[in-house]
Scaffold this motif. Structure first.
Motif: not given
Ligand code: TXA
Ligand code: MG
Length: 325
Positions: A5-14, A34-39, A125-131
Protein backbone atom coordinates in the motif's frame (compact mmCIF):
# COMPACT_ATOMS: atom_id res chain seq x y z
CA UNK A 1 2.55 -12.00 0.14
CA UNK A 2 0.75 -9.01 1.64
CA UNK A 3 -0.38 -6.34 -0.81
CA UNK A 4 1.78 -3.23 -0.93
CA UNK A 5 0.00 0.00 0.00
CA UNK A 6 1.54 3.30 -1.09
CA UNK A 7 0.45 6.59 0.44
CA UNK A 8 0.17 9.84 -1.49
CA UNK A 9 -0.15 12.53 1.16
CA UNK A 10 3.07 14.39 0.36
CA UNK A 11 4.16 15.57 -3.09
CA UNK A 12 7.14 13.18 -3.06
CA UNK A 13 5.04 10.16 -2.04
CA UNK A 14 2.43 11.09 -4.65
CA UNK A 15 5.04 11.24 -7.42
CA UNK A 16 6.64 7.99 -6.32
CA UNK A 17 3.24 6.25 -6.26
CA UNK A 18 2.44 7.58 -9.75
CA UNK A 19 5.70 6.13 -11.07
CA UNK A 20 5.22 2.76 -9.40
CA UNK A 21 1.61 2.48 -10.58
CA UNK A 22 2.51 3.48 -14.14
CA UNK A 23 5.32 0.89 -14.27
CA UNK A 24 2.96 -1.91 -13.30
CA UNK A 25 0.25 -0.74 -15.68
CA UNK A 26 2.70 -0.53 -18.59
CA UNK A 27 3.70 -4.11 -17.80
CA UNK A 28 0.06 -5.23 -18.14
CA UNK A 29 -0.45 -5.61 -14.40
CA UNK A 30 -3.29 -4.39 -12.16
CA UNK A 31 -3.24 -1.48 -9.73
CA UNK A 32 -5.98 -0.57 -7.24
CA UNK A 33 -6.26 3.20 -7.07
CA UNK A 34 -8.44 6.00 -5.78
CA UNK A 35 -11.07 7.85 -7.77
CA UNK A 36 -13.48 10.43 -6.35
CA UNK A 37 -16.41 8.01 -6.55
CA UNK A 38 -15.02 4.67 -5.29
CA UNK A 39 -11.66 2.90 -5.63
CA UNK A 40 -11.00 1.24 -8.97
CA UNK A 41 -9.03 -1.83 -10.04
CA UNK A 42 -7.18 -0.55 -13.09
CA UNK A 43 -5.48 -2.02 -16.16
CA UNK A 44 -4.30 -0.67 -19.53
CA UNK A 45 -7.53 -0.34 -21.51
CA UNK A 46 -5.74 -0.95 -24.85
CA UNK A 47 -4.39 -4.30 -23.57
CA UNK A 48 -6.82 -7.21 -23.83
CA UNK A 49 -4.76 -9.52 -21.65
CA UNK A 50 -4.38 -6.92 -18.90
CA UNK A 51 -8.15 -6.31 -18.92
CA UNK A 52 -8.81 -10.03 -18.56
CA UNK A 53 -6.77 -9.98 -15.37
CA UNK A 54 -9.34 -7.58 -13.90
CA UNK A 55 -12.16 -10.05 -14.52
CA UNK A 56 -10.12 -12.83 -12.93
CA UNK A 57 -9.23 -10.79 -9.84
CA UNK A 58 -12.83 -9.71 -9.29
CA UNK A 59 -14.51 -12.98 -10.19
CA UNK A 60 -16.52 -10.81 -12.56
CA UNK A 61 -18.73 -12.36 -15.24
CA UNK A 62 -17.31 -11.67 -18.74
CA UNK A 63 -20.65 -10.19 -19.84
CA UNK A 64 -20.30 -7.15 -17.57
CA UNK A 65 -18.42 -4.36 -19.40
CA UNK A 66 -15.87 -2.10 -17.66
CA UNK A 67 -15.58 1.67 -17.74
CA UNK A 68 -12.65 3.27 -19.56
CA UNK A 69 -11.06 6.14 -17.60
CA UNK A 70 -9.42 9.00 -19.45
CA UNK A 71 -7.66 12.23 -18.51
CA UNK A 72 -8.88 14.61 -21.16
CA UNK A 73 -11.38 14.76 -23.99
CA UNK A 74 -8.76 13.71 -26.51
CA UNK A 75 -8.30 10.26 -24.93
CA UNK A 76 -12.07 9.93 -24.61
CA UNK A 77 -12.47 10.62 -28.32
CA UNK A 78 -9.75 8.06 -29.08
CA UNK A 79 -11.78 5.44 -27.17
CA UNK A 80 -15.07 5.97 -29.02
CA UNK A 81 -16.14 5.80 -32.66
CA UNK A 82 -18.46 8.80 -32.45
CA UNK A 83 -18.41 11.97 -30.39
CA UNK A 84 -21.88 13.53 -30.72
CA UNK A 85 -22.67 17.10 -29.65
CA UNK A 86 -24.45 15.84 -26.56
CA UNK A 87 -21.24 14.11 -25.41
CA UNK A 88 -19.27 17.31 -25.87
CA UNK A 89 -21.89 19.24 -23.90
CA UNK A 90 -22.02 16.77 -21.03
CA UNK A 91 -18.23 16.57 -20.93
CA UNK A 92 -17.98 20.36 -20.74
CA UNK A 93 -20.54 20.47 -17.94
CA UNK A 94 -19.46 17.49 -15.81
CA UNK A 95 -15.91 16.36 -16.60
CA UNK A 96 -13.69 15.71 -14.83
CA UNK A 97 -16.26 14.15 -12.51
CA UNK A 98 -18.59 11.26 -11.63
CA UNK A 99 -20.24 10.85 -15.05
CA UNK A 100 -19.78 7.87 -17.39
CA UNK A 101 -20.97 8.22 -21.00
CA UNK A 102 -21.79 5.14 -23.07
CA UNK A 103 -20.89 5.63 -26.76
CA UNK A 104 -20.02 3.46 -29.78
CA UNK A 105 -16.70 1.73 -29.12
CA UNK A 106 -13.52 2.56 -31.03
CA UNK A 107 -11.84 -0.39 -32.80
CA UNK A 108 -8.90 0.03 -30.50
CA UNK A 109 -10.89 -0.84 -27.37
CA UNK A 110 -10.66 -4.60 -26.87
CA UNK A 111 -13.90 -6.57 -26.64
CA UNK A 112 -12.99 -7.72 -23.15
CA UNK A 113 -13.61 -4.12 -22.03
CA UNK A 114 -17.05 -3.90 -23.64
CA UNK A 115 -18.10 -7.47 -22.85
CA UNK A 116 -18.29 -8.12 -26.56
CA UNK A 117 -20.73 -5.25 -27.09
CA UNK A 118 -20.64 -2.38 -29.60
CA UNK A 119 -20.47 0.38 -26.94
CA UNK A 120 -17.99 1.58 -24.37
CA UNK A 121 -18.43 3.62 -21.18
CA UNK A 122 -15.93 6.47 -20.79
CA UNK A 123 -15.27 8.68 -17.79
CA UNK A 124 -12.77 11.40 -16.94
CA UNK A 125 -12.44 11.18 -13.15
CA UNK A 126 -11.51 14.22 -11.06
CA UNK A 127 -9.27 12.53 -8.51
CA UNK A 128 -5.75 13.92 -9.06
CA UNK A 129 -4.02 10.57 -8.60
CA UNK A 130 -5.76 8.64 -11.37
CA UNK A 131 -5.42 11.64 -13.70
CA UNK A 132 -1.67 11.76 -13.04
CA UNK A 133 -1.28 8.03 -13.70
CA UNK A 134 -3.23 8.17 -16.95
CA UNK A 135 -1.06 11.08 -18.13
CA UNK A 136 2.11 9.22 -17.14
CA UNK A 137 0.95 6.11 -19.02
CA UNK A 138 -0.48 7.82 -22.07
CA UNK A 139 -3.19 5.17 -22.34
CA UNK A 140 -6.68 5.04 -20.78
CA UNK A 141 -7.40 2.79 -17.80
CA UNK A 142 -10.12 0.17 -17.74
CA UNK A 143 -11.33 0.06 -14.15
CA UNK A 144 -14.33 -1.38 -12.38
CA UNK A 145 -14.78 -0.83 -8.65
CA UNK A 146 -11.99 -2.58 -6.71
CA UNK A 147 -14.08 -5.23 -4.99
CA UNK A 148 -14.96 -8.87 -5.62
CA UNK A 149 -17.98 -9.16 -7.91
CA UNK A 150 -21.30 -8.45 -6.12
CA UNK A 151 -19.68 -7.02 -3.00
CA UNK A 152 -19.68 -3.47 -1.75
CA UNK A 153 -17.54 -0.92 -3.55
CA UNK A 154 -14.51 0.30 -1.58
CA UNK A 155 -14.22 3.93 -0.54
CA UNK A 156 -10.76 3.68 1.02
CA UNK A 157 -7.57 1.66 0.62
CA UNK A 158 -8.32 -0.52 3.62
CA UNK A 159 -11.62 -1.66 2.08
CA UNK A 160 -9.67 -2.74 -1.01
CA UNK A 161 -7.10 -4.63 1.02
CA UNK A 162 -9.77 -6.46 3.00
CA UNK A 163 -11.86 -7.25 -0.05
CA UNK A 164 -9.26 -8.21 -2.64
CA UNK A 165 -6.21 -9.14 -0.54
CA UNK A 166 -3.47 -10.59 -2.71
CA UNK A 167 -5.54 -10.12 -5.83
CA UNK A 168 -4.53 -6.44 -5.65
CA UNK A 169 -0.77 -6.59 -5.07
CA UNK A 170 -0.42 -2.80 -5.33
CA UNK A 171 -2.93 -0.46 -3.69
CA UNK A 172 -2.59 3.30 -3.84
CA UNK A 173 -4.00 5.07 -0.80
CA UNK A 174 -5.59 8.34 -1.89
CA UNK A 175 -7.72 8.85 1.20
CA UNK A 176 -11.48 8.58 1.56
CA UNK A 177 -13.44 8.83 -1.72
CA UNK A 178 -15.05 12.27 -1.94
CA UNK A 179 -18.26 11.27 -3.71
CA UNK A 180 -18.68 7.81 -2.19
CA UNK A 181 -21.04 6.09 -4.63
CA UNK A 182 -20.34 5.02 -8.22
CA UNK A 183 -20.65 7.36 -11.19
CA UNK A 184 -23.86 8.18 -13.03
CA UNK A 185 -23.90 6.06 -16.22
CA UNK A 186 -25.76 7.57 -19.19
CA UNK A 187 -26.33 5.88 -22.54
CA UNK A 188 -25.82 8.38 -25.38
CA UNK A 189 -26.42 5.86 -28.15
CA UNK A 190 -30.18 6.34 -27.73
CA UNK A 191 -32.28 9.46 -28.00
CA UNK A 192 -33.12 10.91 -25.57
CA UNK A 193 -30.12 9.80 -23.52
CA UNK A 194 -30.98 7.20 -20.94
CA UNK A 195 -29.67 6.87 -17.41
CA UNK A 196 -28.44 3.32 -16.88
CA UNK A 197 -27.23 3.91 -13.33
CA UNK A 198 -28.18 7.00 -11.31
CA UNK A 199 -25.45 8.69 -9.30
CA UNK A 200 -24.70 12.03 -7.74
CA UNK A 201 -24.88 13.89 -11.06
CA UNK A 202 -28.46 14.56 -12.09
CA UNK A 203 -29.24 14.80 -15.79
CA UNK A 204 -32.61 16.50 -16.22
CA UNK A 205 -32.90 15.83 -19.96
CA UNK A 206 -32.29 12.09 -19.71
CA UNK A 207 -34.82 9.29 -19.29
CA UNK A 208 -34.87 7.38 -16.03
CA UNK A 209 -33.29 3.95 -16.03
CA UNK A 210 -35.39 1.10 -17.38
CA UNK A 211 -35.76 -0.83 -14.12
CA UNK A 212 -36.34 -4.54 -14.33
CA UNK A 213 -38.27 -4.73 -17.59
CA UNK A 214 -36.74 -4.90 -21.01
CA UNK A 215 -33.32 -6.36 -21.65
CA UNK A 216 -30.36 -5.60 -19.49
CA UNK A 217 -28.48 -2.65 -20.97
CA UNK A 218 -26.17 -2.34 -18.02
CA UNK A 219 -25.36 -5.47 -16.08
CA UNK A 220 -24.71 -3.24 -13.07
CA UNK A 221 -28.47 -2.88 -13.01
CA UNK A 222 -28.87 -6.44 -11.87
CA UNK A 223 -31.37 -6.13 -9.03
CA UNK A 224 -28.95 -7.43 -6.41
CA UNK A 225 -25.60 -5.69 -6.56
CA UNK A 226 -23.56 -3.48 -4.29
CA UNK A 227 -24.65 -5.64 -1.38
CA UNK A 228 -23.30 -6.01 2.14
CA UNK A 229 -23.24 -9.52 3.63
CA UNK A 230 -25.99 -8.80 6.15
CA UNK A 231 -29.64 -8.46 5.21
CA UNK A 232 -30.50 -4.79 4.68
CA UNK A 233 -33.92 -3.22 5.17
CA UNK A 234 -35.22 0.33 4.74
CA UNK A 235 -37.61 1.29 7.51
CA UNK A 236 -39.44 4.42 8.53
CA UNK A 237 -40.00 5.30 12.16
CA UNK A 238 -41.27 8.41 13.90
CA UNK A 239 -39.77 7.68 17.29
CA UNK A 240 -37.70 5.16 19.14
CA UNK A 241 -40.71 3.15 20.37
CA UNK A 242 -41.82 2.53 16.81
CA UNK A 243 -38.34 1.40 15.79
CA UNK A 244 -38.10 -0.83 18.86
CA UNK A 245 -41.42 -2.48 17.99
CA UNK A 246 -40.29 -3.17 14.42
CA UNK A 247 -36.98 -4.52 15.68
CA UNK A 248 -38.77 -6.81 18.13
CA UNK A 249 -40.78 -8.27 15.26
CA UNK A 250 -37.63 -9.14 13.29
CA UNK A 251 -36.31 -12.53 14.37
CA UNK A 252 -32.78 -11.20 15.01
CA UNK A 253 -30.97 -10.66 18.32
CA UNK A 254 -30.92 -6.97 19.19
CA UNK A 255 -27.10 -6.93 19.32
CA UNK A 256 -26.95 -8.17 15.70
CA UNK A 257 -29.13 -5.34 14.46
CA UNK A 258 -27.20 -2.30 13.26
CA UNK A 259 -29.03 0.93 12.57
CA UNK A 260 -28.05 3.63 10.09
CA UNK A 261 -30.07 6.75 10.87
CA UNK A 262 -30.05 10.35 9.68
CA UNK A 263 -32.98 12.08 11.39
CA UNK A 264 -34.66 9.96 14.08
CA UNK A 265 -31.64 8.72 16.01
CA UNK A 266 -32.26 5.93 18.52
CA UNK A 267 -30.56 6.83 21.79
CA UNK A 268 -31.69 4.24 24.33
CA UNK A 269 -32.29 0.92 22.60
CA UNK A 270 -29.35 -1.51 22.76
CA UNK A 271 -28.69 -2.09 19.08
CA UNK A 272 -25.37 -3.61 17.99
CA UNK A 273 -24.41 -0.31 16.50
CA UNK A 274 -26.05 2.97 15.67
CA UNK A 275 -24.44 4.98 12.88
CA UNK A 276 -25.54 8.52 12.18
CA UNK A 277 -25.07 10.02 8.73
CA UNK A 278 -26.07 13.64 8.14
CA UNK A 279 -29.37 14.40 6.45
CA UNK A 280 -27.58 15.80 3.40
CA UNK A 281 -27.31 13.78 0.17
CA UNK A 282 -23.65 14.55 -0.55
CA UNK A 283 -22.43 13.84 2.95
CA UNK A 284 -24.64 10.75 3.06
CA UNK A 285 -23.21 9.33 -0.17
CA UNK A 286 -19.67 9.97 1.05
CA UNK A 287 -20.25 8.04 4.28
CA UNK A 288 -22.65 5.27 3.28
CA UNK A 289 -20.33 2.51 2.01
CA UNK A 290 -17.88 2.92 4.88
CA UNK A 291 -20.80 2.41 7.27
CA UNK A 292 -21.97 -0.69 5.40
CA UNK A 293 -18.41 -2.09 5.36
CA UNK A 294 -18.29 -1.45 9.10
CA UNK A 295 -21.58 -3.34 9.63
CA UNK A 296 -20.13 -6.33 7.77
CA UNK A 297 -16.92 -6.24 9.76
CA UNK A 298 -18.61 -6.04 13.12
CA UNK A 299 -20.93 -8.96 12.45
CA UNK A 300 -24.28 -7.34 11.69
CA UNK A 301 -27.05 -9.75 10.73
CA UNK A 302 -29.66 -7.10 9.97
CA UNK A 303 -28.87 -3.57 8.81
CA UNK A 304 -31.77 -1.20 9.37
CA UNK A 305 -31.45 1.93 7.26
CA UNK A 306 -33.74 4.86 7.98
CA UNK A 307 -35.86 5.60 4.90
CA UNK A 308 -34.35 8.43 2.84
CA UNK A 309 -35.80 11.89 2.38
CA UNK A 310 -37.54 12.41 -0.98
CA UNK A 311 -35.98 14.29 -3.88
CA UNK A 312 -33.87 13.90 -6.99
CA UNK A 313 -30.63 14.48 -5.09
CA UNK A 314 -31.20 11.20 -3.27
CA UNK A 315 -31.87 9.11 -6.36
CA UNK A 316 -28.42 7.54 -6.70
CA UNK A 317 -28.29 6.68 -3.01
CA UNK A 318 -31.84 5.29 -3.05
CA UNK A 319 -30.88 3.13 -6.05
CA UNK A 320 -27.88 1.59 -4.23
CA UNK A 321 -29.87 0.93 -1.06
CA UNK A 322 -32.64 -0.70 -3.05
CA UNK A 323 -30.14 -3.02 -4.70
CA UNK A 324 -28.50 -3.76 -1.38
CA UNK A 325 -31.81 -4.73 0.23
O1 TXA B 1 -17.63 5.47 -10.34
C1 TXA B 1 -17.46 4.49 -11.06
O2 TXA B 1 -18.11 4.33 -12.11
C2 TXA B 1 -16.42 3.47 -10.62
C3 TXA B 1 -15.04 4.12 -10.66
C4 TXA B 1 -13.93 3.13 -10.43
O3 TXA B 1 -14.88 4.79 -11.88
N1 TXA B 1 -16.49 2.34 -11.47
C5 TXA B 1 -17.48 1.43 -11.42
O4 TXA B 1 -17.29 0.38 -12.28
O5 TXA B 1 -18.43 1.52 -10.67
P1 TXA B 1 -18.16 -0.95 -12.22
O6 TXA B 1 -17.57 -1.83 -13.24
O7 TXA B 1 -18.20 -1.44 -10.83
O8 TXA B 1 -19.56 -0.48 -12.71
C6 TXA B 1 -19.68 -0.02 -14.04
C7 TXA B 1 -21.10 -0.08 -14.47
C8 TXA B 1 -21.56 -1.50 -14.58
O9 TXA B 1 -22.90 -1.51 -14.13
C9 TXA B 1 -21.48 -1.78 -16.05
O10 TXA B 1 -22.41 -2.75 -16.44
C10 TXA B 1 -21.80 -0.42 -16.64
O11 TXA B 1 -21.19 0.50 -15.77
N2 TXA B 1 -21.20 -0.28 -17.97
C11 TXA B 1 -19.89 -0.20 -18.30
N3 TXA B 1 -19.74 -0.14 -19.64
C12 TXA B 1 -20.97 -0.17 -20.17
C13 TXA B 1 -21.48 -0.15 -21.51
N4 TXA B 1 -20.69 -0.10 -22.56
N5 TXA B 1 -22.82 -0.22 -21.65
C14 TXA B 1 -23.63 -0.27 -20.61
N6 TXA B 1 -23.23 -0.31 -19.32
C15 TXA B 1 -21.92 -0.26 -19.11
MG1 MG C 1 -18.79 -2.42 -9.18
Amino acid sequence: MEPEILSTHTAALFDYAVQRAAERLRAGQLVALPTETVYGLAANAWDDLAVRRIFEAKGRPAENPVIVHVAGVELARASVAEWPAVAAELAAAHWPGPLTMVLPRAERIPLSVTAGGPTVGVRWPSHPFIQAVIRACGFPLAAPSANRSNQLSPTNAEHVRKGLGRRAPLIIDGGQSQIGIESTVVDLTVSPPRILRPGMIELPGAQGHPGSKGHLRSPGLMPKHYAPRARLVLWEWKNEQELAAKAAAAAVARAKIHVIAHTHIPLHEKFGRVAVIPDDAEAYARALYAELHQCDETGAELIVVEALPPGEKWRGIADRLKRAS
